[in-house]
Design a protein around this motif. Structure first.
Motif, PDB file in Angstrom:
ATOM      1  N   ILE A   9     -32.265-111.088 -55.291  1.00 16.71           N
ATOM      2  CA  ILE A   9     -30.732-110.992 -53.647  1.00 16.71           C
ATOM      3  C   ILE A   9     -30.002-111.722 -53.783  1.00 16.71           C
ATOM      4  CG2 ILE A   9     -31.362-111.832 -51.973  1.00 16.71           C
ATOM      5  CD1 ILE A   9     -34.642-111.416 -51.683  1.00 16.71           C
ATOM      6  N   PHE A  10     -29.676-113.261 -54.775  1.00 14.05           N
ATOM      7  CA  PHE A  10     -28.392-113.813 -55.208  1.00 14.05           C
ATOM      8  C   PHE A  10     -27.594-113.118 -55.709  1.00 14.05           C
ATOM      9  CE2 PHE A  10     -30.640-117.045 -52.703  1.00 14.05           C
ATOM     10  CZ  PHE A  10     -29.879-118.071 -52.540  1.00 14.05           C
ATOM     11  N   ALA A  11     -28.514-111.972 -57.178  1.00 13.05           N
ATOM     12  CA  ALA A  11     -26.895-112.069 -57.432  1.00 13.05           C
ATOM     13  C   ALA A  11     -26.381-110.219 -56.719  1.00 13.05           C
ATOM     14  CB  ALA A  11     -27.914-110.585 -58.962  1.00 13.05           C
ATOM     15  N   GLY A  12     -27.019-109.149 -55.806  1.00  7.18           N
ATOM     16  CA  GLY A  12     -26.645-108.938 -54.908  1.00  7.18           C
ATOM     17  C   GLY A  12     -25.904-109.194 -54.068  1.00  7.18           C
ATOM     18  N   LEU A  13     -25.405-110.394 -53.791  1.00  6.62           N
ATOM     19  CA  LEU A  13     -24.706-110.484 -52.588  1.00  6.62           C
ATOM     20  C   LEU A  13     -23.476-110.654 -53.430  1.00  6.62           C
ATOM     21  CD1 LEU A  13     -27.183-113.170 -50.705  1.00  6.62           C
ATOM     22  CD2 LEU A  13     -25.717-111.548 -50.149  1.00  6.62           C
ATOM     23  N   VAL A  16     -21.549-108.296 -54.519  1.00  2.94           N
ATOM     24  CA  VAL A  16     -20.760-107.661 -52.990  1.00  2.94           C
ATOM     25  C   VAL A  16     -19.679-108.405 -53.250  1.00  2.94           C
ATOM     26  CG1 VAL A  16     -20.868-107.744 -50.379  1.00  2.94           C
ATOM     27  CG2 VAL A  16     -22.696-106.588 -51.820  1.00  2.94           C
ATOM     28  N   VAL A  17     -20.059-110.023 -53.101  1.00  2.00           N
ATOM     29  CA  VAL A  17     -18.635-110.909 -52.834  1.00  2.00           C
ATOM     30  C   VAL A  17     -17.627-110.783 -54.055  1.00  2.00           C
ATOM     31  CG1 VAL A  17     -17.884-113.552 -52.459  1.00  2.00           C
ATOM     32  CG2 VAL A  17     -20.212-112.446 -51.661  1.00  2.00           C
ATOM     33  N   THR A  18     -18.380-110.330 -54.933  1.00  5.22           N
ATOM     34  CA  THR A  18     -16.951-110.791 -55.865  1.00  5.22           C
ATOM     35  C   THR A  18     -16.228-109.325 -55.560  1.00  5.22           C
ATOM     36  OG1 THR A  18     -18.574-111.867 -57.966  1.00  5.22           O
ATOM     37  CG2 THR A  18     -16.926-110.175 -58.615  1.00  5.22           C
ATOM     38  N   ALA A  19     -16.962-107.663 -55.287  1.00  9.15           N
ATOM     39  CA  ALA A  19     -16.123-106.777 -55.826  1.00  9.15           C
ATOM     40  C   ALA A  19     -15.151-106.613 -54.081  1.00  9.15           C
ATOM     41  CB  ALA A  19     -17.041-105.732 -55.376  1.00  9.15           C
ATOM     42  N   ALA A  20     -15.432-108.035 -52.930  1.00 10.08           N
ATOM     43  CA  ALA A  20     -14.627-107.889 -52.142  1.00 10.08           C
ATOM     44  C   ALA A  20     -13.430-108.805 -52.715  1.00 10.08           C
ATOM     45  CB  ALA A  20     -15.138-108.319 -50.561  1.00 10.08           C
ATOM     46  N   TRP A  21     -14.328-109.480 -53.276  1.00  7.15           N
ATOM     47  CA  TRP A  21     -12.998-110.330 -54.208  1.00  7.15           C
ATOM     48  C   TRP A  21     -11.958-110.297 -54.704  1.00  7.15           C
ATOM     49  CZ3 TRP A  21     -11.983-112.568 -58.924  1.00  7.15           C
ATOM     50  CH2 TRP A  21     -11.029-113.575 -58.833  1.00  7.15           C
ATOM     51  N   LEU A  22     -12.436-109.000 -55.619  1.00  2.00           N
ATOM     52  CA  LEU A  22     -11.873-108.231 -56.415  1.00  2.00           C
ATOM     53  C   LEU A  22     -10.602-107.169 -55.825  1.00  2.00           C
ATOM     54  CD1 LEU A  22     -13.996-107.707 -59.509  1.00  2.00           C
ATOM     55  CD2 LEU A  22     -11.794-108.950 -59.473  1.00  2.00           C
ATOM     56  N   ALA A  23     -11.218-106.526 -54.665  1.00  4.03           N
ATOM     57  CA  ALA A  23     -10.039-105.844 -53.790  1.00  4.03           C
ATOM     58  C   ALA A  23      -9.347-106.474 -53.546  1.00  4.03           C
ATOM     59  CB  ALA A  23     -11.206-105.168 -53.310  1.00  4.03           C
ATOM     60  N   LEU A  24      -9.645-107.123 -52.808  1.00  6.30           N
ATOM     61  CA  LEU A  24      -8.628-107.955 -52.170  1.00  6.30           C
ATOM     62  C   LEU A  24      -7.928-108.690 -53.124  1.00  6.30           C
ATOM     63  CD1 LEU A  24      -7.808-109.273 -49.169  1.00  6.30           C
ATOM     64  CD2 LEU A  24      -8.786-111.013 -50.128  1.00  6.30           C
ATOM     65  N   MET A  25      -8.154-108.657 -53.850  1.00  6.03           N
ATOM     66  CA  MET A  25      -6.320-108.882 -55.197  1.00  6.03           C
ATOM     67  C   MET A  25      -5.756-107.941 -55.861  1.00  6.03           C
ATOM     68  SD  MET A  25      -6.902-112.859 -56.015  1.00  6.03           S
ATOM     69  CE  MET A  25      -6.138-112.267 -57.741  1.00  6.03           C
ATOM     70  N   GLY A  70     -13.446-116.540 -53.564  1.00  2.60           N
ATOM     71  CA  GLY A  70     -13.534-117.038 -55.023  1.00  2.60           C
ATOM     72  C   GLY A  70     -14.669-117.672 -55.372  1.00  2.60           C
ATOM     73  N   TYR A  71     -13.880-118.731 -54.393  1.00  2.00           N
ATOM     74  CA  TYR A  71     -14.586-119.599 -54.235  1.00  2.00           C
ATOM     75  C   TYR A  71     -16.560-119.312 -53.607  1.00  2.00           C
ATOM     76  CZ  TYR A  71     -11.241-123.662 -54.485  1.00  2.00           C
ATOM     77  OH  TYR A  71     -10.366-124.190 -54.840  1.00  2.00           O
ATOM     78  N   GLY A  72     -16.897-117.987 -52.751  1.00  2.00           N
ATOM     79  CA  GLY A  72     -18.121-117.787 -52.425  1.00  2.00           C
ATOM     80  C   GLY A  72     -18.339-117.240 -53.587  1.00  2.00           C
ATOM     81  N   SER A  73     -18.106-116.636 -54.602  1.00  2.00           N
ATOM     82  CA  SER A  73     -18.248-115.333 -56.116  1.00  2.00           C
ATOM     83  C   SER A  73     -18.779-117.093 -56.514  1.00  2.00           C
ATOM     84  CB  SER A  73     -17.315-114.968 -56.136  1.00  2.00           C
ATOM     85  OG  SER A  73     -17.607-114.371 -57.286  1.00  2.00           O
ATOM     86  N   LEU A  74     -17.888-117.726 -56.853  1.00  2.00           N
ATOM     87  CA  LEU A  74     -18.002-119.105 -58.307  1.00  2.00           C
ATOM     88  C   LEU A  74     -19.937-119.567 -57.542  1.00  2.00           C
ATOM     89  CD1 LEU A  74     -17.641-121.204 -60.405  1.00  2.00           C
ATOM     90  CD2 LEU A  74     -16.447-122.111 -58.848  1.00  2.00           C
ATOM     91  N   ALA A  75     -19.986-120.580 -56.569  1.00  2.00           N
ATOM     92  CA  ALA A  75     -20.917-120.482 -56.154  1.00  2.00           C
ATOM     93  C   ALA A  75     -22.503-119.724 -56.068  1.00  2.00           C
ATOM     94  CB  ALA A  75     -20.880-120.994 -54.040  1.00  2.00           C
TER      95      ALA A  75
END
Length: 94
Positions: A9-13, A16-25, A70-75
């Motif tokens: 579950i955490f890996a899936g989250l 998703v968060v990392t993909a959104a961060w990369l798209a935003l970057m 970015g911080y969410g992805s790191l956490a």
């Protein structure tokens, strides 16, 4: 129906968060592509200054989102590592 583990579950989250961060970057880099570091303007090039101010305003609007994702992805990555490490430690101590 299979149950998902906490790590899945955490890996899936995290994914998703990392993909959104990369798209935003990537979007941020497309916006900033026309930004200049230094501009030498004459009186006739005032339009260019206005364009740079618009670009800067758009980049400043995106900054809180990129920072928080970015911080969410790191956490979430740290949480995944902790959950995985706890599982490994639990198996070793059996």
């Amino acid at each position: 129906m299979s149950e998902f583990s906490l790590l899945q579950i955490f890996a899936g989250l995290w994914g998703v968060v990392t993909a959104a961060w990369l798209a935003l970057m990537v979007y941020r880099s497309f916006i900033g592509m026309r930004e200049e570091d230094t501009i030498y303007l004459s009186a006739g090039e005032a339009k260019m200054e206005a364009e740079q101010r618009v670009i800067q305003a758009r980049l400043q609007k995106l900054a809180p989102y990129t920072r928080s994702l970015g911080y969410g992805s790191l956490a979430l990555a740290i949480a995944c590592g902790g959950i995985w490490g706890y599982g490994v430690l639990r198996e070793l101590l059996r």
